[in-house]
Motif scaffolding. Structure first.
Motif, PDB file in Angstrom:
ATOM      1  N   THR A   1       0.845  -1.184   0.000  1.00 15.79           N
ATOM      2  CA  THR A   1       0.000   0.000   0.000  1.00 15.79           C
ATOM      3  C   THR A   1       0.875   1.225   0.000  1.00 15.79           C
ATOM      4  O   THR A   1       1.677   1.415   0.895  1.00 15.79           O
ATOM      5  CB  THR A   1      -0.907   0.019   1.244  1.00 15.79           C
ATOM      6  N   LEU A   2       0.719   2.066  -1.035  1.00 12.78           N
ATOM      7  CA  LEU A   2       1.616   3.199  -1.203  1.00 12.78           C
ATOM      8  C   LEU A   2       0.853   4.456  -1.544  1.00 12.78           C
ATOM      9  O   LEU A   2      -0.192   4.412  -2.161  1.00 12.78           O
ATOM     10  CB  LEU A   2       2.617   2.907  -2.338  1.00 12.78           C
ATOM     11  N   SER A   3       1.417   5.601  -1.167  1.00 11.32           N
ATOM     12  CA  SER A   3       0.920   6.897  -1.616  1.00 11.32           C
ATOM     13  C   SER A   3       2.099   7.837  -1.673  1.00 11.32           C
ATOM     14  O   SER A   3       3.148   7.565  -1.078  1.00 11.32           O
ATOM     15  CB  SER A   3      -0.148   7.444  -0.660  1.00 11.32           C
ATOM     16  N   ASP A   4       1.951   8.950  -2.395  1.00 13.46           N
ATOM     17  CA  ASP A   4       3.071   9.848  -2.617  1.00 13.46           C
ATOM     18  C   ASP A   4       3.545  10.455  -1.306  1.00 13.46           C
ATOM     19  O   ASP A   4       2.887  11.278  -0.688  1.00 13.46           O
ATOM     20  CB  ASP A   4       2.649  10.953  -3.581  1.00 13.46           C
ATOM     21  N   CYS A   5       4.752  10.031  -0.878  1.00 15.70           N
ATOM     22  CA  CYS A   5       5.363  10.512   0.369  1.00 15.70           C
ATOM     23  C   CYS A   5       4.464  10.298   1.582  1.00 15.70           C
ATOM     24  O   CYS A   5       4.494  11.068   2.536  1.00 15.70           O
ATOM     25  CB  CYS A   5       5.728  11.994   0.250  1.00 15.70           C
ATOM     26  N   ALA A   6       3.596   9.273   1.545  1.00 16.15           N
ATOM     27  CA  ALA A   6       2.717   9.008   2.681  1.00 16.15           C
ATOM     28  C   ALA A   6       3.530   8.440   3.833  1.00 16.15           C
ATOM     29  O   ALA A   6       4.516   7.741   3.647  1.00 16.15           O
ATOM     30  CB  ALA A   6       1.629   8.000   2.276  1.00 16.15           C
ATOM     31  N   GLN A   7       3.118   8.727   5.013  1.00 18.89           N
ATOM     32  CA  GLN A   7       3.803   8.240   6.192  1.00 18.89           C
ATOM     33  C   GLN A   7       2.833   7.377   6.988  1.00 18.89           C
ATOM     34  O   GLN A   7       1.867   7.852   7.565  1.00 18.89           O
ATOM     35  CB  GLN A   7       4.282   9.418   7.069  1.00 18.89           C
ATOM     36  N   ASN A   8       3.073   6.049   6.963  1.00 23.72           N
ATOM     37  CA  ASN A   8       2.293   5.162   7.816  1.00 23.72           C
ATOM     38  C   ASN A   8       3.146   3.958   8.149  1.00 23.72           C
ATOM     39  O   ASN A   8       4.217   3.743   7.585  1.00 23.72           O
ATOM     40  CB  ASN A   8       0.969   4.757   7.147  1.00 23.72           C
ATOM     41  N   LEU A   9       2.689   3.128   9.058  1.00 25.69           N
ATOM     42  CA  LEU A   9       3.491   2.029   9.561  1.00 25.69           C
ATOM     43  C   LEU A   9       3.786   0.990   8.491  1.00 25.69           C
ATOM     44  O   LEU A   9       4.791   0.274   8.569  1.00 25.69           O
ATOM     45  CB  LEU A   9       2.779   1.376  10.760  1.00 25.69           C
ATOM     46  N   ASN A  10       2.912   0.840   7.489  1.00 28.26           N
ATOM     47  CA  ASN A  10       3.087  -0.185   6.481  1.00 28.26           C
ATOM     48  C   ASN A  10       3.920   0.290   5.301  1.00 28.26           C
ATOM     49  O   ASN A  10       4.386  -0.515   4.498  1.00 28.26           O
ATOM     50  CB  ASN A  10       1.726  -0.662   5.965  1.00 28.26           C
ATOM     51  N   ALA A  11       4.107   1.598   5.155  1.00 29.06           N
ATOM     52  CA  ALA A  11       4.831   2.133   4.008  1.00 29.06           C
ATOM     53  C   ALA A  11       6.334   2.058   4.254  1.00 29.06           C
ATOM     54  O   ALA A  11       6.798   2.171   5.390  1.00 29.06           O
ATOM     55  CB  ALA A  11       4.423   3.576   3.761  1.00 29.06           C
ATOM     56  N   PRO A  12       7.120   1.855   3.189  1.00 28.14           N
ATOM     57  CA  PRO A  12       8.583   1.850   3.342  1.00 28.14           C
ATOM     58  C   PRO A  12       9.089   3.235   3.705  1.00 28.14           C
ATOM     59  O   PRO A  12       8.424   4.237   3.480  1.00 28.14           O
ATOM     60  CB  PRO A  12       9.069   1.428   1.948  1.00 28.14           C
ATOM     61  N   ALA A  13      10.277   3.286   4.272  1.00 23.60           N
ATOM     62  CA  ALA A  13      10.876   4.572   4.634  1.00 23.60           C
ATOM     63  C   ALA A  13      11.052   5.427   3.389  1.00 23.60           C
ATOM     64  O   ALA A  13      11.312   4.930   2.302  1.00 23.60           O
ATOM     65  CB  ALA A  13      12.217   4.332   5.313  1.00 23.60           C
ATOM     66  N   GLN A  14      10.899   6.741   3.567  1.00 21.87           N
ATOM     67  CA  GLN A  14      11.004   7.654   2.435  1.00 21.87           C
ATOM     68  C   GLN A  14      12.085   8.687   2.699  1.00 21.87           C
ATOM     69  O   GLN A  14      12.454   8.948   3.843  1.00 21.87           O
ATOM     70  CB  GLN A  14       9.655   8.346   2.218  1.00 21.87           C
ATOM     71  N   GLU A  15      12.622   9.223   1.630  1.00 22.56           N
ATOM     72  CA  GLU A  15      13.652  10.235   1.764  1.00 22.56           C
ATOM     73  C   GLU A  15      13.584  11.203   0.598  1.00 22.56           C
ATOM     74  O   GLU A  15      13.055  10.872  -0.473  1.00 22.56           O
ATOM     75  CB  GLU A  15      15.040   9.591   1.827  1.00 22.56           C
ATOM     76  N   GLU A  16      14.089  12.397   0.814  1.00 20.39           N
ATOM     77  CA  GLU A  16      14.194  13.372  -0.257  1.00 20.39           C
ATOM     78  C   GLU A  16      15.523  13.181  -0.965  1.00 20.39           C
ATOM     79  O   GLU A  16      16.568  13.024  -0.327  1.00 20.39           O
ATOM     80  CB  GLU A  16      14.093  14.803   0.297  1.00 20.39           C
ATOM     81  N   LEU A  17      15.465  13.185  -2.292  1.00 19.33           N
ATOM     82  CA  LEU A  17      16.648  12.963  -3.103  1.00 19.33           C
ATOM     83  C   LEU A  17      16.923  14.204  -3.944  1.00 19.33           C
ATOM     84  O   LEU A  17      16.067  14.647  -4.705  1.00 19.33           O
ATOM     85  CB  LEU A  17      16.443  11.748  -4.007  1.00 19.33           C
ATOM     86  N   SER A  18      18.111  14.759  -3.794  1.00 16.82           N
ATOM     87  CA  SER A  18      18.512  15.933  -4.560  1.00 16.82           C
ATOM     88  C   SER A  18      19.349  15.477  -5.753  1.00 16.82           C
ATOM     89  O   SER A  18      20.348  14.768  -5.584  1.00 16.82           O
ATOM     90  CB  SER A  18      19.317  16.889  -3.675  1.00 16.82           C
ATOM     91  N   ILE A  19      18.935  15.874  -6.964  1.00 14.81           N
ATOM     92  CA  ILE A  19      19.619  15.462  -8.190  1.00 14.81           C
ATOM     93  C   ILE A  19      20.085  16.708  -8.938  1.00 14.81           C
ATOM     94  O   ILE A  19      19.300  17.611  -9.223  1.00 14.81           O
ATOM     95  CB  ILE A  19      18.687  14.632  -9.093  1.00 14.81           C
ATOM     96  N   THR A  20      21.371  16.742  -9.254  1.00 14.28           N
ATOM     97  CA  THR A  20      21.940  17.861 -10.009  1.00 14.28           C
ATOM     98  C   THR A  20      21.766  17.615 -11.506  1.00 14.28           C
ATOM     99  O   THR A  20      22.072  16.527 -12.005  1.00 14.28           O
ATOM    100  CB  THR A  20      23.437  18.021  -9.700  1.00 14.28           C
ATOM    101  N   LEU A  21      21.281  18.614 -12.220  1.00 16.61           N
ATOM    102  CA  LEU A  21      21.070  18.494 -13.661  1.00 16.61           C
ATOM    103  C   LEU A  21      22.341  18.887 -14.411  1.00 16.61           C
ATOM    104  O   LEU A  21      23.176  19.628 -13.886  1.00 16.61           O
ATOM    105  CB  LEU A  21      19.897  19.385 -14.092  1.00 16.61           C
ATOM    106  N   PRO A  22      22.506  18.411 -15.642  1.00 15.62           N
ATOM    107  CA  PRO A  22      23.718  18.727 -16.403  1.00 15.62           C
ATOM    108  C   PRO A  22      23.858  20.229 -16.663  1.00 15.62           C
ATOM    109  O   PRO A  22      22.873  20.956 -16.736  1.00 15.62           O
ATOM    110  CB  PRO A  22      23.513  17.963 -17.725  1.00 15.62           C
ATOM    111  N   HIS A  23      25.086  20.663 -16.828  1.00 15.35           N
ATOM    112  CA  HIS A  23      25.348  22.060 -17.153  1.00 15.35           C
ATOM    113  C   HIS A  23      24.892  22.351 -18.582  1.00 15.35           C
ATOM    114  O   HIS A  23      25.018  21.514 -19.470  1.00 15.35           O
ATOM    115  CB  HIS A  23      26.843  22.349 -17.020  1.00 15.35           C
ATOM    116  N   TRP A  24      24.313  23.515 -18.791  1.00 15.76           N
ATOM    117  CA  TRP A  24      23.920  23.923 -20.142  1.00 15.76           C
ATOM    118  C   TRP A  24      24.466  25.323 -20.438  1.00 15.76           C
ATOM    119  O   TRP A  24      24.318  26.209 -19.619  1.00 15.76           O
ATOM    120  CB  TRP A  24      22.390  23.929 -20.287  1.00 15.76           C
TER     121      TRP A  24
END
Length: 286
Positions: free
Chosen positions: A17-40
């Motif tokens: 059972t999943l939802s976008d960034c949902a926080q409940n006992l059954n959901a897997p741990a979530q984290e924020e991920l910072s991604i750098t985009l290529p130079h243009w």
């Protein structure tokens, strides 16, 4: 297609059972991920030839959803399920000479968790193709009605990091022609991953040939026409080799990325079909 692509999949039975960034006992741990985009513009030998960047089209795809948004920032932040596979593609939307937007270049990519902690979590042009393959696997799994857990199991069984290293090595090799993974036929790759029968030989370019830049200039009657590959890393070798890699009997678009494009069908060095077109304007999906 499920009987073909997903025949070898071991179907897990644990519900998820999943939802976008949902926080409940059954959901897997979530984290924020910072991604750098290529130079243009890209820092290569064709730096001055690239069009201006308008914005990035970001597509985030996992077993549960696909989301697209636009950004003008050098870095994006997304929410991910910790250690669960996710594909991120970043496609540059550039400006034509007319000021309108155009979508010509292939996307950069980032695969989580395979690319985590690699070069400060930077999306790369070299990883764009494999990120696209992962995205297609997620889409196929959803189209075939597989559960999120089944799809994640399928995707996680594949060694994305090792295959990306192979692609990186091929791109850097000095060969007769440049290695462009976007010229590969994608269906065999998807089937090989889904059926656990993937072989490194599927990454070999077959039927490919070099197409001289001078040939294209002579065909268009413009000795100064500046053309760019849609695969950014290929442009770095243009100044030296003055050629593009094409696949026989497979149409390809090569463009100046600002106004004109050439639809090319290469059959042999003496049989090349060329159609000069005006580059289409990018229209955002409604």
């Amino acid at each position: 297609m499920r009987n073909i692509l997903f025949y070898g999949l071991f179907l897990l039975t644990v519900p998820l059972t999943l939802s976008d960034c949902a926080q409940n006992l059954n959901a897997p741990a979530q984290e924020e991920l910072s991604i750098t985009l290529p130079h243009w513009p890209p820092e290569d030998s064709q730096k001055e030839a690239y069009p201006l960047l308008s914005r990035w089209q970001i597509t985030v795809t996992c077993a549960d959803y696909q989301k697209s948004f636009f950004s003008t920032e050098e870095e994006i932040i997304i929410c991910v399920k910790k250690n669960r596979p996710i594909s991120v593609t970043a496609k540059p939307i550039t400006l034509l000479a007319s000021g309108e937007e155009c979508s010509y270049f292939m996307p950069a990519g980032f695969i989580y968790p395979a690319n985590i902690h690699t070069e400060s979590n930077a999306a790369s042009w070299e990883a764009g193709f494999l990120a696209q393959i992962m995205k297609l696997l997620f889409i196929e799994g959803n189209n075939e009605g597989l559960s999120s857990l089944d799809i994640e199991y399928l995707v996680s069984c594949f060694n994305w990091k090792k295959v990306q290293e192979t692609i990186d090595k091929k791109i850097k090799e000095e060969n007769q022609f440049f290695y462009n993974p976007w010229l590969l036929t994608q269906a065999p790759l998807l089937e090989g991953i889904a059926n656990h029968s993937f072989k490194s030989s599927l990454l070999n370019l077959t039927g490919s040939s070099p197409l001289e830049l001078q040939t294209l200039r002579e065909a268009t009657g413009s000795s100064s026409l500046q053309l760019l590959s849609s695969f950014i890393p290929e442009n770095n070798q243009l100044k030296e080799k003055k050629q593009f890699t094409v696949t026989k009997n497979t149409p390809i678009l090569i463009s100046d990325a600002k106004e004109y494009g050439l639809f090319i069908n290469y059959k042999s060095s003496k049989n090349i079909s060329l159609d000069l077109i005006i580059l289409p304007i990018f229209i955002e999906d409604i």
